[in-house]
Design a protein around this motif. Sequence first.
Motif, short mmCIF file in Angstrom:
data_model
loop_
_atom_site.label_atom_id
_atom_site.label_comp_id
_atom_site.label_asym_id
_atom_site.label_seq_id
_atom_site.Cartn_x
_atom_site.Cartn_y
_atom_site.Cartn_z
N UNK A 179 4.64 6.64 -2.49
CA UNK A 179 6.11 6.98 -2.76
C UNK A 179 6.15 7.39 -4.25
N UNK B 175 9.43 9.41 -4.36
CA UNK B 175 10.36 8.71 -3.73
C UNK B 175 10.99 7.46 -4.65
N UNK C 149 0.70 -1.05 0.04
CA UNK C 149 0.03 -0.10 -0.03
C UNK C 149 0.93 1.41 0.04
N UNK C 150 2.08 1.33 0.36
CA UNK C 150 2.70 2.53 0.42
C UNK C 150 3.28 2.85 -0.75
N UNK D 212 10.86 -3.91 3.95
CA UNK D 212 9.75 -4.95 4.70
C UNK D 212 8.63 -5.65 3.72
N UNK D 213 8.32 -5.19 2.50
CA UNK D 213 7.34 -5.91 1.58
C UNK D 213 7.99 -7.19 1.12
N UNK E 92 13.38 1.41 2.78
CA UNK E 92 13.02 0.66 3.90
C UNK E 92 11.58 -0.10 3.79
N UNK E 93 10.79 0.62 3.13
CA UNK E 93 9.29 0.21 2.86
C UNK E 93 9.54 -1.02 1.86
N UNK F 203 16.35 6.30 0.94
CA UNK F 203 16.15 5.78 2.47
C UNK F 203 14.90 5.00 2.56
N UNK F 204 13.57 6.09 2.74
CA UNK F 204 12.25 5.66 3.03
C UNK F 204 11.72 4.59 2.13
#
Lengths: 280, 280
Positions: free
Chosen positions: A160, A165, A155-156, A179-180, A175-176, A171-172
């Motif tokens: 992004x 992004x 979902x992010x 996680x996925x 990081x996401x 970096x963000x």
Amino acid sequence: MPEKWFVYMQNQPIGIFDSGLGGLTAMSEIQRLLPDEDFVYFGDTARIPYGTRSRPVIEKYSMQDCKFLLSKGVKAILIACGTVSSNALDLLEGSFSLPIIGVIEGAAGRAAEIAEAGNGIVCVLGTEATIKSNSFVNAVNKINPHLKVISKSCPMFVPLVENGYTNKDNIAANAIADEYLSEIALQKPSAVILGCTHYPLLADVIGNYLPDSALIDSGREAALILKEKLSASGLLTGSGRGNTEYYTSDDITLFASLAKRFLGSDISMNTYKTDIENFS
Amino acid sequence: MPEKWFVYMQNQPIGIFDSGLGGLTAMSEIQRLLPDEDFVYFGDTARIPYGTRSRPVIEKYSMQDCKFLLSKGVKAILIACGTVSSNALDLLEGSFSLPIIGVIEGAAGRAAEIAEAGNGIVCVLGTEATIKSNSFVNAVNKINPHLKVISKSCPMFVPLVENGYTNKDNIAANAIADEYLSEIALQKPSAVILGCTHYPLLADVIGNYLPDSALIDSGREAALILKEKLSASGLLTGSGRGNTEYYTSDDITLFASLAKRFLGSDISMNTYKTDIENFS
């Protein structure tokens, strides 16, 4: 079909729509494949995103989107949106008589092909509504029930992309993506379907975590299928204009400035506004 | 005002709305302050977010939101949304005759108070539409033109909150907060207005980058003002029911499960659906 009407239809534009700007990735592809065609693109930026909404809302919005494109006289519709393709394709095909192409079929075919030649594992990335629908999983397994299909909602990824992004080293975004994707990476899927038309813009970041997988652009595959279908039914134009009109349900300037991120060029002169809620 | 009607109005609920779930932070606060009141909350989750949209779209959506709450017989409306408060408060106040409270006034007052006692610098954080409107900047400078007000739009904060990236140590949230806030931190503003009702949930992360600043919850300040105004006009109830009904424009289950993140409790039994586009 009467001959005169058929010639009229040949010269009509192709309609493309998405919840917002992600569909422009598919748009660029179909423009490259069919440089002589005219296009009408609709981005529903007043109601973006679709991927977090329920099926009835997605159905309602996409019916309105198609009705708007029909009001522009389009001869075919490319649903350049994984969420709509996954949740409303049958409804739209049943409601309108022109050719309607979603992003599932082409990507599923390509993924099956690659996974059959590889380790037999396909991964699908998409919005929550897309993953919940199981559309890509079912389509791949319809082609080959022996392929293992894993899927993950991300979902992010849309926010992004919409906020720029997308850099390989951001970096963000990393990081996401970590996680996925880190658990999925352990399975080294041969083919990874980017099941949302926003995701190709994040391909560099996604590739950091899935270096052994072929990333499949679902919008690009849909563009290839649309070209085939229009060609087979004799619906391609010979007139060679190559115009594109862009429509948005929100502010034109906002749309054009964000579109630049997807297209690299300024489309503000060809962008118009429409009140999508009037098409019901 | 006829006495009978006045008593009727006293017992009517208070309406609260937001683009989605952010307004629940203000809701909790007003429930705590006014435990005997009834409330009707509307979250426009079928059209969230508002903060990236243009003013005409925000105006249209918020007019519909108010009309829906009026259909529920509310006696006052709390706009628990920085974007609507910044772009449509005048329109709404001009269109309806009941008390309507936004989140600007209270937060601006509190920020001015703190900055006057501090270094004279106020910072406003909000959505793109809020920052573009200059609403908070104008409100603070109307109170005291000598205060320096800096502002920053933080478009990724809403998706971070909606997807639960609110932990003090979250890498993605910190990377994005660093980008938005590190330059502002150099000026050590005495007061930082959280100008979007989602942001209080990110207070731990924001606090990492602004350790010397007082963070002002704009929804909380608005709740205090609403209490004052209703009390002054004798419109508080004495009936002591304390019921709350929740309405969403999208799926009830989706709304209730996300609301749990904001409220900590399950509201699914008191959540209903409404088709907001019917209120025009």
